[in-house]
Design a protein around this motif. Structure first.
Motif, PDB file in Angstrom:
ATOM      1  N   LYS A 332       0.833  -1.212   0.000  1.00 22.34           N
ATOM      2  CA  LYS A 332       0.000   0.000   0.000  1.00 22.34           C
ATOM      3  C   LYS A 332       0.866   1.261   0.000  1.00 22.34           C
ATOM      4  CE  LYS A 332      -3.371   2.257   3.084  1.00 22.34           C
ATOM      5  NZ  LYS A 332      -4.198   2.045   4.308  1.00 22.34           N
ATOM      6  N   LYS A 333       1.947   1.260   0.768  1.00 26.30           N
ATOM      7  CA  LYS A 333       2.827   2.433   0.863  1.00 26.30           C
ATOM      8  C   LYS A 333       3.630   2.654  -0.411  1.00 26.30           C
ATOM      9  CE  LYS A 333       1.742   2.976   5.220  1.00 26.30           C
ATOM     10  NZ  LYS A 333       0.867   4.096   5.652  1.00 26.30           N
ATOM     11  N   LEU A 334       3.638   1.643  -1.307  1.00 27.46           N
ATOM     12  CA  LEU A 334       4.413   1.767  -2.545  1.00 27.46           C
ATOM     13  C   LEU A 334       3.564   2.230  -3.725  1.00 27.46           C
ATOM     14  CD1 LEU A 334       6.556  -1.518  -2.265  1.00 27.46           C
ATOM     15  CD2 LEU A 334       7.173   0.796  -1.520  1.00 27.46           C
ATOM     16  N   GLU A 335       2.266   2.402  -3.529  1.00 27.84           N
ATOM     17  CA  GLU A 335       1.391   2.821  -4.639  1.00 27.84           C
ATOM     18  C   GLU A 335       1.640   4.283  -5.012  1.00 27.84           C
ATOM     19  OE1 GLU A 335      -2.660   0.182  -4.378  1.00 27.84           O
ATOM     20  OE2 GLU A 335      -2.508   1.918  -3.061  1.00 27.84           O
ATOM     21  N   PRO A 336       1.966   4.580  -6.271  1.00 29.09           N
ATOM     22  CA  PRO A 336       2.091   5.990  -6.686  1.00 29.09           C
ATOM     23  C   PRO A 336       0.776   6.742  -6.526  1.00 29.09           C
ATOM     24  CG  PRO A 336       3.164   4.539  -8.254  1.00 29.09           C
ATOM     25  CD  PRO A 336       2.396   3.660  -7.318  1.00 29.09           C
ATOM     26  N   THR A 337      -0.308   6.073  -6.867  1.00 25.36           N
ATOM     27  CA  THR A 337      -1.644   6.625  -6.642  1.00 25.36           C
ATOM     28  C   THR A 337      -2.505   5.532  -6.030  1.00 25.36           C
ATOM     29  OG1 THR A 337      -2.333   6.025  -8.894  1.00 25.36           O
ATOM     30  CG2 THR A 337      -1.527   8.272  -8.552  1.00 25.36           C
ATOM     31  N   PRO A 338      -3.479   5.896  -5.185  1.00 21.25           N
ATOM     32  CA  PRO A 338      -4.305   4.884  -4.521  1.00 21.25           C
ATOM     33  C   PRO A 338      -4.972   3.936  -5.524  1.00 21.25           C
ATOM     34  CG  PRO A 338      -4.686   7.022  -3.529  1.00 21.25           C
ATOM     35  CD  PRO A 338      -3.822   7.257  -4.739  1.00 21.25           C
ATOM     36  N   GLY A 339      -4.895   2.626  -5.227  1.00 20.34           N
ATOM     37  CA  GLY A 339      -5.528   1.610  -6.057  1.00 20.34           C
ATOM     38  C   GLY A 339      -4.613   1.015  -7.118  1.00 20.34           C
ATOM     39  N   ASP A 340      -3.381   1.518  -7.253  1.00 21.16           N
ATOM     40  CA  ASP A 340      -2.494   1.007  -8.308  1.00 21.16           C
ATOM     41  C   ASP A 340      -2.162  -0.476  -8.110  1.00 21.16           C
ATOM     42  OD1 ASP A 340      -2.381   3.297  -9.796  1.00 21.16           O
ATOM     43  OD2 ASP A 340      -0.470   4.013  -8.941  1.00 21.16           O
ATOM     44  N   MET A 341      -2.130  -0.939  -6.870  1.00 16.20           N
ATOM     45  CA  MET A 341      -1.804  -2.341  -6.621  1.00 16.20           C
ATOM     46  C   MET A 341      -2.874  -3.261  -7.196  1.00 16.20           C
ATOM     47  SD  MET A 341       0.595  -4.192  -5.449  1.00 16.20           S
ATOM     48  CE  MET A 341       0.723  -5.962  -5.267  1.00 16.20           C
ATOM     49  N   ILE A 342      -4.083  -2.762  -7.310  1.00 18.18           N
ATOM     50  CA  ILE A 342      -5.176  -3.556  -7.871  1.00 18.18           C
ATOM     51  C   ILE A 342      -5.230  -3.405  -9.392  1.00 18.18           C
ATOM     52  CG2 ILE A 342      -7.687  -3.895  -7.890  1.00 18.18           C
ATOM     53  CD1 ILE A 342      -7.719  -2.890  -5.002  1.00 18.18           C
ATOM     54  N   ARG A 343      -5.054  -2.184  -9.858  1.00 20.14           N
ATOM     55  CA  ARG A 343      -5.202  -1.918 -11.285  1.00 20.14           C
ATOM     56  C   ARG A 343      -3.905  -2.132 -12.074  1.00 20.14           C
ATOM     57  NH1 ARG A 343      -7.787   2.407  -8.782  1.00 20.14           N
ATOM     58  NH2 ARG A 343      -5.949   3.712  -9.161  1.00 20.14           N
ATOM     59  N   ASN A 344      -2.760  -1.729 -11.514  1.00 17.88           N
ATOM     60  CA  ASN A 344      -1.492  -1.784 -12.255  1.00 17.88           C
ATOM     61  C   ASN A 344      -0.335  -2.127 -11.312  1.00 17.88           C
ATOM     62  OD1 ASN A 344       0.502  -1.553 -14.146  1.00 17.88           O
ATOM     63  ND2 ASN A 344       0.243   0.636 -14.519  1.00 17.88           N
ATOM     64  N   PRO A 345      -0.272  -3.403 -10.839  1.00 19.22           N
ATOM     65  CA  PRO A 345       0.793  -3.768  -9.890  1.00 19.22           C
ATOM     66  C   PRO A 345       2.188  -3.621 -10.483  1.00 19.22           C
ATOM     67  CG  PRO A 345      -0.377  -5.710 -10.663  1.00 19.22           C
ATOM     68  CD  PRO A 345      -1.168  -4.533 -11.135  1.00 19.22           C
ATOM     69  N   LYS A 346       2.311  -3.757 -11.811  1.00 19.96           N
ATOM     70  CA  LYS A 346       3.627  -3.622 -12.433  1.00 19.96           C
ATOM     71  C   LYS A 346       4.193  -2.232 -12.190  1.00 19.96           C
ATOM     72  CE  LYS A 346       6.051  -4.107 -16.846  1.00 19.96           C
ATOM     73  NZ  LYS A 346       5.913  -4.416 -18.306  1.00 19.96           N
ATOM     74  N   LEU A 347       3.359  -1.202 -12.276  1.00 20.78           N
ATOM     75  CA  LEU A 347       3.806   0.169 -12.024  1.00 20.78           C
ATOM     76  C   LEU A 347       4.251   0.325 -10.573  1.00 20.78           C
ATOM     77  CD1 LEU A 347       4.106   3.137 -12.923  1.00 20.78           C
ATOM     78  CD2 LEU A 347       1.705   3.476 -12.250  1.00 20.78           C
ATOM     79  N   VAL A 348       3.540  -0.349  -9.669  1.00 20.71           N
ATOM     80  CA  VAL A 348       3.900  -0.281  -8.244  1.00 20.71           C
ATOM     81  C   VAL A 348       5.310  -0.822  -8.024  1.00 20.71           C
ATOM     82  CG1 VAL A 348       3.316  -1.098  -5.928  1.00 20.71           C
ATOM     83  CG2 VAL A 348       1.496  -0.461  -7.534  1.00 20.71           C
TER      84      VAL A 348
END
Length: 415
Positions: A332-348
């Protein structure tokens, strides 16, 4: 003592040729031959008797002199003194009681063991089973060869020939417990080989001793069968020689070996298992928990929609309890924007280090503000917060009107 021939030769002289001729010439004036022979025999016997008497007297004097020396000065001319004798007794004396220790030298080995000279009335025997704390088939595997000198403990006696039975294993056993106590005191990580299992955990060999590892102290989710014959890092939890109790922990050893597990550090892990409350992640042998609330800023109702066992991902360390071997993780602390871990984990995962740096800066800022806040309510402390956020003696870097915490600039790169 002179021989009879020598004695006779010394007392009689053979007549010369001229003497014989003269005796023939005057034969009419001399006694008969048999009379001469009797006289000569008598003289010879007298000479022999005198020689034997002298020899007997000489022997008598010699024995009387020896007796007198033994009575008055028994050690005269003898280099080996009484002190030397007692010293030799102490040096070569031994205690044959069970449990006593003796030193000895191996003089022969065979398939059954080794024969040891312990300077006793008979040799001693070292069986193969008592030659080493580890299981061996021949004493040579333990480095035992003729000429080797070592200390042994007496464990029995052979009834057939009264020879003593020795042990090196028992001495090594005592030293192994002492070694384990030292390693526990120094909190050392060591390797142990898993050799068995039961319903509560697995059994491993460390320092030649059998130790127990509860399943709760194994960092991975591997089964007992998968761990069998493997060498794994371990730390001591309990060392009790009196109770023959040796408890080990793989979890503590793994946690101790992870020096990079500082708060805010990013590590790569593999999803081991999923639970309703979160996912267990293996990070280099240490099991960390990625709680469901730390997966994403957006709500995750079903973890299986985001993660699967075997997935490789980057996580950030939130906390590390070395004593209990527990690590708390977050994506969660690594998400550039909230929800990225669900939508775009590669970016995270691509931005993980960058986001972690921002997180650490915010933590440092919060700590600096807390120290400054302490100064605001404790001016009598005569301490100040310098421009580097370091608490120190009151200095010129503290404004006369005080520090406005609301205007404290954020570290570069933070949002």
């Amino acid at each position: 003592m002179a021989s009879l021939a020598q004695q006779i030769g010394g007392g009689l002289r053979c007549p010369s040729l001229s003497t014989l001729l003269l005796s023939r010439k005057h034969s009419n004036n001399n006694p008969p031959n048999h009379t001469v022979k009797r006289i000569q025999t008598t003289k010879a016997a007298s000479v022999i008797s005198n020689a034997q008497t002298r020899e007997r007297m000489k022997l008598k004097e010699m024995f009387e002199d020896a007796y007198e020396r033994c009575r008055t000065a028994p050690y005269e001319g003898v280099a080996f003194t009484v002190e030397d004798f007692h010293s030799a007794i102490e040096r070569f004396d031994y205690n044959s009681e069970l449990g006593s220790k003796v030193k000895g030298t191996v003089f022969n080995v065979d398939a059954n063991g080794a024969y040891v000279d312990i300077t006793a009335k008979s040799s001693a025997f070292l069986p193969v089973r008592e030659a080493c704390i580890h299981g061996i088939k021949h004493v040579q595997e333990a480095g035992i060869f003729p000429g080797m000198r070592d200390e042994y403990v007496i464990i029995g006696e052979n009834e057939h020939d009264d020879s003593l039975i020795l042990s090196l294993r028992q001495i090594q056993y005592d030293l192994a417990w002492e070694r384990c106590r030292q390693l526990q005191a120094e909190d050392v990580v060591l390797k142990g080989k898993v050799v068995g299992a039961n319903k509560g955990g697995v059994v491993a060999i460390v320092e030649g001793l059998r130790g127990f590892i509860p399943f709760s102290q194994i960092s991975s989710n591997s089964s007992a069968e998968e761990l069998l014959e493997q060498e794994i890092p371990l730390k001591f939890v309990e060392v009790d020689e009196e109770q023959s109790r040796l408890i080990l922990s793989n979890r503590k050893a793994r946690a101790d070996s992870q020096a990079q597990l500082g708060i805010g550090s990013v590590v790569t892990g593999i999803v081991q298992s999923l639970k309703p409350y979160g996912a267990f992640i293996d990070i280099g042998g240490v099991n960390g928990l990625l709680h469901v609330s730390q997966i994403s800023h957006d709500r995750v109702s079903d973890i299986a929609t985001v993660l699967q066992p075997g997935d490789t991902l980057k996580v950030m360390v939130l906390s590390h309890d070395r004593e209990r071997g527990r690590v708390s993780l977050s994506t969660k602390k690594l998400e550039p924007t909230p929800g990225d871990m669900i939508r775009n984990p590669k970016l995270v995962f691509e931005k993980a280090e960058e986001m972690a740096m921002t997180f650490r800066q915010r933590i440092a800022q919060a700590e600096a503000m807390a120290r400054a806040d302490m100064l605001r309510f404790s001016p009598e402390s005569e301490l100040s917060l310098n421009s580097d956020g370091i608490l120190g003696p009151l200095g010129s870097d503290l404004p006369p009107d005080g520090l406005d915490l609301n205007e404290s600039p954020l570290p570069e790169g933070s949002s």
